[in-house]
Write an enzyme that holds these catalytic residues in place. Structure first.
Site, PDB file in Angstrom:
ATOM      1  N   LYS A 157      21.023  26.964  -5.469  1.00  0.00           N
ATOM      2  CA  LYS A 157      21.536  26.684  -6.812  1.00  0.00           C
ATOM      3  C   LYS A 157      20.389  26.553  -7.822  1.00  0.00           C
ATOM      4  CE  LYS A 157      23.908  22.924  -5.717  1.00  0.00           C
ATOM      5  NZ  LYS A 157      23.727  22.788  -4.251  1.00  0.00           N
ATOM      6  N   ARG A 204      31.097  17.317  -8.070  1.00  0.00           N
ATOM      7  CA  ARG A 204      31.039  17.237  -6.612  1.00  0.00           C
ATOM      8  C   ARG A 204      32.301  16.618  -6.023  1.00  0.00           C
ATOM      9  NH1 ARG A 204      25.128  17.185  -6.288  1.00  0.00           N
ATOM     10  NH2 ARG A 204      24.307  17.168  -4.200  1.00  0.00           N
ATOM     11  N   ARG A 212      11.807  23.254   2.220  1.00  0.00           N
ATOM     12  CA  ARG A 212      11.657  22.746   0.851  1.00  0.00           C
ATOM     13  C   ARG A 212      11.022  21.360   0.874  1.00  0.00           C
ATOM     14  NH1 ARG A 212      16.995  22.433  -2.882  1.00  0.00           N
ATOM     15  NH2 ARG A 212      17.311  20.365  -2.034  1.00  0.00           N
ATOM     16  N   ARG A 270      10.743  15.653  -1.945  1.00  0.00           N
ATOM     17  CA  ARG A 270      12.023  14.934  -1.958  1.00  0.00           C
ATOM     18  C   ARG A 270      12.265  14.298  -0.601  1.00  0.00           C
ATOM     19  NH1 ARG A 270      16.964  18.159  -4.619  1.00  0.00           N
ATOM     20  NH2 ARG A 270      18.031  16.637  -3.308  1.00  0.00           N
ATOM     21  N   ARG A 281      24.107  14.876   4.157  1.00  0.00           N
ATOM     22  CA  ARG A 281      24.395  15.464   2.838  1.00  0.00           C
ATOM     23  C   ARG A 281      25.332  16.657   2.976  1.00  0.00           C
ATOM     24  NH1 ARG A 281      18.688  16.742   1.267  1.00  0.00           N
ATOM     25  NH2 ARG A 281      19.482  17.714  -0.618  1.00  0.00           N
TER      26      ARG A 281
HETATM   27  P1  AMP Z   1      21.090  17.203  -5.520  1.00  0.00           P
HETATM   28  O1  AMP Z   1      19.760  17.262  -6.200  1.00  0.00           O
HETATM   29  O2  AMP Z   1      22.157  17.888  -6.330  1.00  0.00           O
HETATM   30  O3  AMP Z   1      21.034  17.692  -4.091  1.00  0.00           O
HETATM   31  O4  AMP Z   1      21.513  15.661  -5.468  1.00  0.00           O
HETATM   32  C1  AMP Z   1      20.754  14.706  -4.734  1.00  0.00           C
HETATM   33  C2  AMP Z   1      21.589  13.449  -4.510  1.00  0.00           C
HETATM   34  O5  AMP Z   1      21.996  12.901  -5.786  1.00  0.00           O
HETATM   35  C3  AMP Z   1      22.897  13.680  -3.768  1.00  0.00           C
HETATM   36  O6  AMP Z   1      22.716  13.636  -2.360  1.00  0.00           O
HETATM   37  C4  AMP Z   1      23.759  12.522  -4.287  1.00  0.00           C
HETATM   38  O7  AMP Z   1      23.405  11.299  -3.656  1.00  0.00           O
HETATM   39  C5  AMP Z   1      23.323  12.407  -5.740  1.00  0.00           C
HETATM   40  N1  AMP Z   1      24.162  13.259  -6.642  1.00  0.00           N
HETATM   41  C6  AMP Z   1      23.752  14.347  -7.374  1.00  0.00           C
HETATM   42  N2  AMP Z   1      24.753  14.867  -8.091  1.00  0.00           N
HETATM   43  C7  AMP Z   1      25.848  14.100  -7.818  1.00  0.00           C
HETATM   44  C8  AMP Z   1      27.208  14.137  -8.228  1.00  0.00           C
HETATM   45  N3  AMP Z   1      27.675  15.091  -9.079  1.00  0.00           N
HETATM   46  N4  AMP Z   1      28.055  13.185  -7.741  1.00  0.00           N
HETATM   47  C9  AMP Z   1      27.620  12.209  -6.914  1.00  0.00           C
HETATM   48  N5  AMP Z   1      26.351  12.137  -6.453  1.00  0.00           N
HETATM   49  C10 AMP Z   1      25.466  13.064  -6.903  1.00  0.00           C
END
Ligand code: AMP
Length: 192
Positions: free
Chosen positions: A14, A89, A128, A134, A146
């Site tokens: 993404k 999400r 990554r 991260r 996740r």
């Molecule tokens: P990402 O960078 O999109 O993989 O997000 C990393 C972490 O942030 C996820 O594992 C969630 O804990 C939190 N997170 C990001 N976006 C959302 C969302 N739209 N709703 C809930 N938690 C989120």
């Protein structure tokens, strides 16, 4: 306006495709993961609360991310469009996004879902994690959590957009440029 939801499990590509789409269509990038990480870096109260959940690989509460998107839409009213990355999400978030956009007489143009199998995802995320720093990319158990959080809570969001005739599934394994071209073609079918 072109309002694109880029959908897919962690590691589907993404971020990579977002960068290219933003360049091509001059979109404002709204990644809730990035927004949360900047709250953590700024050591805000919201950031500290979110970090505890993110460190466990589970979702933060809907109201938190909906509030962040609400203020970003407000701040960027002159935008040519938005790319929503990692949001919505949950179905609750998808409904809230429709409500927020309708306040500006706008709607989602299309949801593009990048499809990648679990084995490839784990491989990509561990790779990554070697460079991104991260913490949630460096531990196989956390990656699995996740992806299972995604399968359980986020997959229904695809159904939500399918019902609206806005869902497009795209194979996320292959050449980055080819995938980008396929996404661009799908966008242009729906947006002139
Ligand atoms: P990402 O960078 O999109 O993989 O997000 C990393 C972490 O942030 C996820 O594992 C969630 O804990 C939190 N997170 C990001 N976006 C959302 C969302 N739209 N709703 C809930 N938690 C989120």
């Amino acid at each position: 306006m072109l309002n694109l939801v880029l959908f897919g499990p962690p590691g589907a590509g993404k971020g990579t495709q977002s960068e290219k789409l933003i360049d091509k269509y001059q979109l404002v990038h709204l990644s809730t993961g990035d927004l949360l990480r900047s709250q953590i870096a700024a050591q805000t109260e919201l950031g500290l609360r979110a970090k505890a959940l993110m460190d466990q690989g589970v979702l933060v509460p809907d109201e938190v991310v909906i509030g962040m998107i609400d203020s970003k839409l407000r701040e960027n009213q002159a935008a040519a469009g938005f790319i929503f990355d990692g949001f919505p999400r949950t179905v609750r978030q998808a409904e809230a996004l429709d409500d927020l956009l309708s306040q500006y007489n706008e709607q989602i143009t299309v949801m593009v879902a990048l499809e990648v199998d679990q084995e490839e995802l784990t491989k990509r995320l561990l790779l990554r994690g070697q460079s991104s720093g991260r913490p949630d990319d460096q531990n196989e158990e956390l990656i699995r959590r996740r992806v299972s959080e995604y399968n359980e809570k986020t997959t229904p969001v695809a159904g939500y957009y399918q019902q609206q005739g806005k869902y497009v599934g795209i194979n996320g394994i292959g050449d980055i440029e080819d995938i980008f071209q396929t996404i661009s073609n799908e966008i242009e079918k729906r947006h002139s």
